[in-house]
Write an enzyme that holds these catalytic residues in place. Structure first.
Site, PDB file in Angstrom:
ATOM      1  N   THR A 154       3.576 -57.119 -63.976  1.00 36.96           N
ATOM      2  CA  THR A 154       3.186 -57.730 -65.275  1.00 36.96           C
ATOM      3  C   THR A 154       4.312 -58.459 -65.686  1.00 36.96           C
ATOM      4  OG1 THR A 154       2.792 -57.431 -67.588  1.00 36.96           O
ATOM      5  CG2 THR A 154       3.883 -55.655 -66.528  1.00 36.96           C
ATOM      6  N   ASP A 155       4.108 -59.577 -66.509  1.00 33.86           N
ATOM      7  CA  ASP A 155       4.823 -60.332 -67.263  1.00 33.86           C
ATOM      8  C   ASP A 155       5.633 -59.554 -68.353  1.00 33.86           C
ATOM      9  OD1 ASP A 155       2.745 -60.249 -68.982  1.00 33.86           O
ATOM     10  OD2 ASP A 155       2.570 -62.291 -69.524  1.00 33.86           O
ATOM     11  N   GLU A 156       5.118 -58.567 -68.793  1.00 33.05           N
ATOM     12  CA  GLU A 156       5.601 -57.862 -69.694  1.00 33.05           C
ATOM     13  C   GLU A 156       7.128 -57.284 -69.427  1.00 33.05           C
ATOM     14  OE1 GLU A 156       3.157 -55.566 -72.049  1.00 33.05           O
ATOM     15  OE2 GLU A 156       1.483 -56.615 -71.456  1.00 33.05           O
ATOM     16  N   TYR A 167       5.386 -48.759 -71.813  1.00 28.74           N
ATOM     17  CA  TYR A 167       4.393 -49.553 -70.492  1.00 28.74           C
ATOM     18  C   TYR A 167       5.118 -50.434 -69.734  1.00 28.74           C
ATOM     19  CZ  TYR A 167       1.310 -52.865 -68.319  1.00 28.74           C
ATOM     20  OH  TYR A 167       0.647 -53.774 -67.388  1.00 28.74           O
ATOM     21  N   LYS A 219       6.764 -50.000 -65.697  1.00 28.47           N
ATOM     22  CA  LYS A 219       6.588 -51.054 -64.821  1.00 28.47           C
ATOM     23  C   LYS A 219       7.903 -51.595 -64.314  1.00 28.47           C
ATOM     24  CE  LYS A 219       3.052 -52.375 -63.588  1.00 28.47           C
ATOM     25  NZ  LYS A 219       2.102 -51.997 -62.797  1.00 28.47           N
TER      26      LYS A 219
HETATM   27  P1  NAD Z   1      -6.871 -50.642 -65.357  1.00 26.53           P
HETATM   28  O1  NAD Z   1      -6.575 -49.985 -66.730  1.00 26.53           O
HETATM   29  O2  NAD Z   1      -8.453 -51.178 -65.718  1.00 26.53           O
HETATM   30  O3  NAD Z   1      -7.117 -49.781 -64.273  1.00 26.53           O
HETATM   31  C1  NAD Z   1      -5.930 -49.220 -63.627  1.00 26.53           C
HETATM   32  C2  NAD Z   1      -6.843 -48.156 -62.664  1.00 26.53           C
HETATM   33  O4  NAD Z   1      -5.598 -47.393 -61.991  1.00 26.53           O
HETATM   34  C3  NAD Z   1      -7.775 -47.300 -63.087  1.00 26.53           C
HETATM   35  O5  NAD Z   1      -8.983 -47.404 -62.045  1.00 26.53           O
HETATM   36  C4  NAD Z   1      -7.166 -45.862 -63.075  1.00 26.53           C
HETATM   37  O6  NAD Z   1      -8.251 -44.870 -62.878  1.00 26.53           O
HETATM   38  C5  NAD Z   1      -6.251 -45.993 -61.846  1.00 26.53           C
HETATM   39  N1  NAD Z   1      -5.047 -45.084 -62.151  1.00 26.53           N
HETATM   40  C6  NAD Z   1      -4.492 -44.617 -63.128  1.00 26.53           C
HETATM   41  N2  NAD Z   1      -3.334 -43.847 -62.963  1.00 26.53           N
HETATM   42  C7  NAD Z   1      -3.547 -43.588 -61.611  1.00 26.53           C
HETATM   43  C8  NAD Z   1      -2.938 -42.860 -60.845  1.00 26.53           C
HETATM   44  N3  NAD Z   1      -1.884 -42.015 -61.112  1.00 26.53           N
HETATM   45  N4  NAD Z   1      -3.335 -42.860 -59.457  1.00 26.53           N
HETATM   46  C9  NAD Z   1      -4.306 -43.294 -58.968  1.00 26.53           C
HETATM   47  N5  NAD Z   1      -4.997 -44.337 -59.671  1.00 26.53           N
HETATM   48  C10 NAD Z   1      -4.527 -44.264 -61.104  1.00 26.53           C
HETATM   49  O7  NAD Z   1      -5.886 -51.792 -65.275  1.00 26.53           O
HETATM   50  P2  NAD Z   1      -6.064 -53.072 -64.693  1.00 26.53           P
HETATM   51  O8  NAD Z   1      -6.010 -54.193 -65.793  1.00 26.53           O
HETATM   52  O9  NAD Z   1      -6.908 -53.529 -63.867  1.00 26.53           O
HETATM   53  O10 NAD Z   1      -4.320 -53.499 -64.282  1.00 26.53           O
HETATM   54  C11 NAD Z   1      -4.074 -53.136 -62.887  1.00 26.53           C
HETATM   55  C12 NAD Z   1      -2.743 -53.644 -62.610  1.00 26.53           C
HETATM   56  O11 NAD Z   1      -2.434 -54.691 -62.814  1.00 26.53           O
HETATM   57  C13 NAD Z   1      -1.644 -52.459 -63.247  1.00 26.53           C
HETATM   58  O12 NAD Z   1      -0.767 -52.174 -62.310  1.00 26.53           O
HETATM   59  C14 NAD Z   1      -1.298 -53.533 -64.455  1.00 26.53           C
HETATM   60  O13 NAD Z   1       0.156 -53.176 -64.605  1.00 26.53           O
HETATM   61  C15 NAD Z   1      -1.252 -54.758 -63.712  1.00 26.53           C
HETATM   62  N6  NAD Z   1      -1.645 -56.025 -64.542  1.00 26.53           N
HETATM   63  C16 NAD Z   1      -2.674 -55.870 -65.701  1.00 26.53           C
HETATM   64  C17 NAD Z   1      -2.553 -57.088 -66.542  1.00 26.53           C
HETATM   65  C18 NAD Z   1      -3.959 -57.177 -67.431  1.00 26.53           C
HETATM   66  O14 NAD Z   1      -3.829 -58.044 -68.180  1.00 26.53           O
HETATM   67  N7  NAD Z   1      -4.732 -56.145 -67.483  1.00 26.53           N
HETATM   68  C19 NAD Z   1      -1.777 -58.321 -66.270  1.00 26.53           C
HETATM   69  C20 NAD Z   1      -0.692 -58.324 -65.263  1.00 26.53           C
HETATM   70  C21 NAD Z   1      -0.702 -56.858 -64.687  1.00 26.53           C
HETATM   71  P1  TYD Z   2      -3.602 -56.332 -75.310  1.00 27.98           P
HETATM   72  O1  TYD Z   2      -4.802 -56.902 -74.764  1.00 27.98           O
HETATM   73  O2  TYD Z   2      -3.451 -54.924 -75.634  1.00 27.98           O
HETATM   74  O3  TYD Z   2      -2.584 -56.898 -74.223  1.00 27.98           O
HETATM   75  P2  TYD Z   2      -0.918 -56.741 -74.275  1.00 27.98           P
HETATM   76  O4  TYD Z   2      -0.339 -56.199 -75.125  1.00 27.98           O
HETATM   77  O5  TYD Z   2      -0.537 -56.539 -72.863  1.00 27.98           O
HETATM   78  O6  TYD Z   2      -0.424 -58.300 -74.328  1.00 27.98           O
HETATM   79  O7  TYD Z   2      -3.108 -57.305 -76.606  1.00 27.98           O
HETATM   80  C1  TYD Z   2      -3.160 -58.557 -76.509  1.00 27.98           C
HETATM   81  C2  TYD Z   2      -2.722 -59.190 -77.873  1.00 27.98           C
HETATM   82  O8  TYD Z   2      -3.539 -58.832 -78.935  1.00 27.98           O
HETATM   83  C3  TYD Z   2      -1.271 -58.516 -78.346  1.00 27.98           C
HETATM   84  O9  TYD Z   2      -0.609 -59.394 -78.923  1.00 27.98           O
HETATM   85  C4  TYD Z   2      -1.918 -57.510 -79.152  1.00 27.98           C
HETATM   86  C5  TYD Z   2      -3.127 -58.048 -79.793  1.00 27.98           C
HETATM   87  N1  TYD Z   2      -4.048 -57.167 -80.342  1.00 27.98           N
HETATM   88  C6  TYD Z   2      -4.668 -57.241 -81.558  1.00 27.98           C
HETATM   89  O10 TYD Z   2      -4.299 -58.095 -82.412  1.00 27.98           O
HETATM   90  N2  TYD Z   2      -5.628 -56.396 -81.940  1.00 27.98           N
HETATM   91  C7  TYD Z   2      -6.087 -55.265 -81.155  1.00 27.98           C
HETATM   92  O11 TYD Z   2      -7.254 -54.588 -81.647  1.00 27.98           O
HETATM   93  C8  TYD Z   2      -5.638 -55.599 -79.738  1.00 27.98           C
HETATM   94  C9  TYD Z   2      -6.239 -54.389 -78.844  1.00 27.98           C
HETATM   95  C10 TYD Z   2      -4.519 -56.247 -79.274  1.00 27.98           C
END
Ligand code: NAD
Ligand code: TYD
Length: 332
Positions: A119-121, A143, A147
């Site tokens: 992630t960018d975070e 988080y 990561k």
């Molecule tokens: P999500 O929370 O929707 O899905 C996570 C999945 O991982 C779920 O199916 C969960 O059951 C599984 N999981 C959790 N712990 C586990 C474990 N110990 N063993 C096996 N499976 C496990 O998340 P997502 O948004 O699909 O994110 C997927 C990946 O992408 C993550 O690594 C996240 O850090 C990365 N990512 C997400 C975003 C975003 O905006 N959502 C952006 C950049 C990167």
């Molecule tokens: P989020 O979807 O949790 O992603 P991330 O924290 O990984 O960027 O949140 C996106 C942005 O929205 C973040 O600045 C927090 C804000 N946010 C709210 O203002 N209200 C909410 O209820 C949530 C879940 C997030």
């Protein structure tokens, strides 16, 4: 290609699996712990074997690898919500540190390529400009810190053992099947139900929005064409402050703007994320979906797929919501 996709029952993982099967004819096995965020429904109709287990469990990992004869591992498995990492960080350490280590050992033992989804975070917050892959890692939440730890471990396995490992760092994803704890699906469902829209702090935090299918395609592209040992940033085409995102959702759903409510800010809240993606673009990837179009598609998907979200809105999620926002949701 034969792939083991860890965390493939989640939001981005299931989009990746769908695209790999439809566009590349891959043979996929999914290993997923089915936490609150992992759902069998996300893989419905794809005919993919699902091994239920944690990536931190070497026995389950070995079973999943044997089942499909994988040539590569793609790891999406993670705890992904910053607010939950502030409330309960334990699972983040277990999955990101221990789990990634178990996968790296398995990849090493079987001589497999491994792609770690990140992630960018991990770079922390940036006021102006964009992070490159050379930017220092300065994570701010449990988080992002766990990561970042996983990323460093992955890089060490290439450096020390010659493992063919790659890292893809995505910006904020949005699209169908995202669990409604994240900003966009939470606001869409609340707006459709007439529930308050909780904006943290002043709502002027900026995120770099990436449509989920664009990220999924980038991951496949890096897996096939990337250089082992390298990290690739994958940023979305548009940036937008949270308040503006919420206002657009209000417009698209026809909800009253009076639903917007300012609530106390998230502790340690990162102000802005922004990724430069020149390196992955040089490999031949480009995003296809602009934020306006993607947001409209996402609102439509949630409107049309009540069967997907209704069980969530009536289950444990309500207790989570009450703890997080200090109020209960309205009608189911
Ligand atoms: P999500 O929370 O929707 O899905 C996570 C999945 O991982 C779920 O199916 C969960 O059951 C599984 N999981 C959790 N712990 C586990 C474990 N110990 N063993 C096996 N499976 C496990 O998340 P997502 O948004 O699909 O994110 C997927 C990946 O992408 C993550 O690594 C996240 O850090 C990365 N990512 C997400 C975003 C975003 O905006 N959502 C952006 C950049 C990167
Ligand atoms: P989020 O979807 O949790 O992603 P991330 O924290 O990984 O960027 O949140 C996106 C942005 O929205 C973040 O600045 C927090 C804000 N946010 C709210 O203002 N209200 C909410 O209820 C949530 C879940 C997030």
């Amino acid at each position: 290609m034969k792939l083991l996709v860890c965390g493939g029952a989640g939001f981005i993982g299931s989009s990746f699996v769908r695209i790999r099967i439809a566009d590349h004819g891959d043979d996929v096995v999914v290993l997923d712990k089915l936490t609150y965020a992992g759902r069998r429904e996300n893989l419905e109709g794809l005919g993919v074997p699902l091994v239920e287990g944690g990536i931190e469990d070497p026995v389950r990992v070995a079973e999943a690898l044997d089942l499909g004869g994988a040539e590569a591992i793609v790891n999406f498995a993670a705890e992904t919500h910053v607010d939950r990492s502030i409330a309960e960080p334990d699972a983040f350490v277990r999955t990101h540190a221990l789990g990634t280590h178990v996968l790296l050992e398995a990849a090493r033992e079987h001589g497999l390529r491994m792609l770690q989804v990140s992630t960018d975070e991990v770079y922390g917050s940036i006021e102006d400009g964009s992070f490159t892959e050379e930017s220092p890692l300065r994570p701010s939440s449990p988080y992002s810190a766990t990561k970042a730890g996983a990323d460093l471990l992955v890089a060490s396995y290439t450096h020390t053992f010659g493992l063919e490992a790659l890292i893809c760092r995505g910006s904020n994803n949005y699209g169908p099947r995202q669990y409604p704890e994240k900003l966009i699906p939470l606001m869409i469902l609340n707006a459709l139900h007439g529930d308050p829209l909780p904006v943290y702090g002043d709502g002027l935090q900026v995120r770099n929005w990436l449509f989920v299918e664009d990220f999924a395609r980038a991951i496949g592209h890096v897996l096939a064409h990337g250089t082992p040992g390298e990290a690739y940033n994958v940023g979305g085409p548009d940036e937008c402050p949270n308040l503006e995102v919420v206002r657009r959702i209000v417009e698209l759903t026809g909800a009253p703007e009076s639903l917007i409510q300012y609530v106390p800010d998230r502790p340690g809240h990162d102000r802005r994320y922004s990724l430069g993606s020149e390196k992955v673009r040089a490999l031949g990837w480009a995003p296809r979906v602009r934020f306006d179009e993607g947001l409209e598609r996402t609102v439509r998907w949630y409107r049309d797929n009540e069967a997907w979200w209704a069980p969530i809105r009536s289950g444990d999620y309500r207790a989570y919501y009450e703890r997080q926002y200090g109020r209960s949701l309205g009608r189911r």
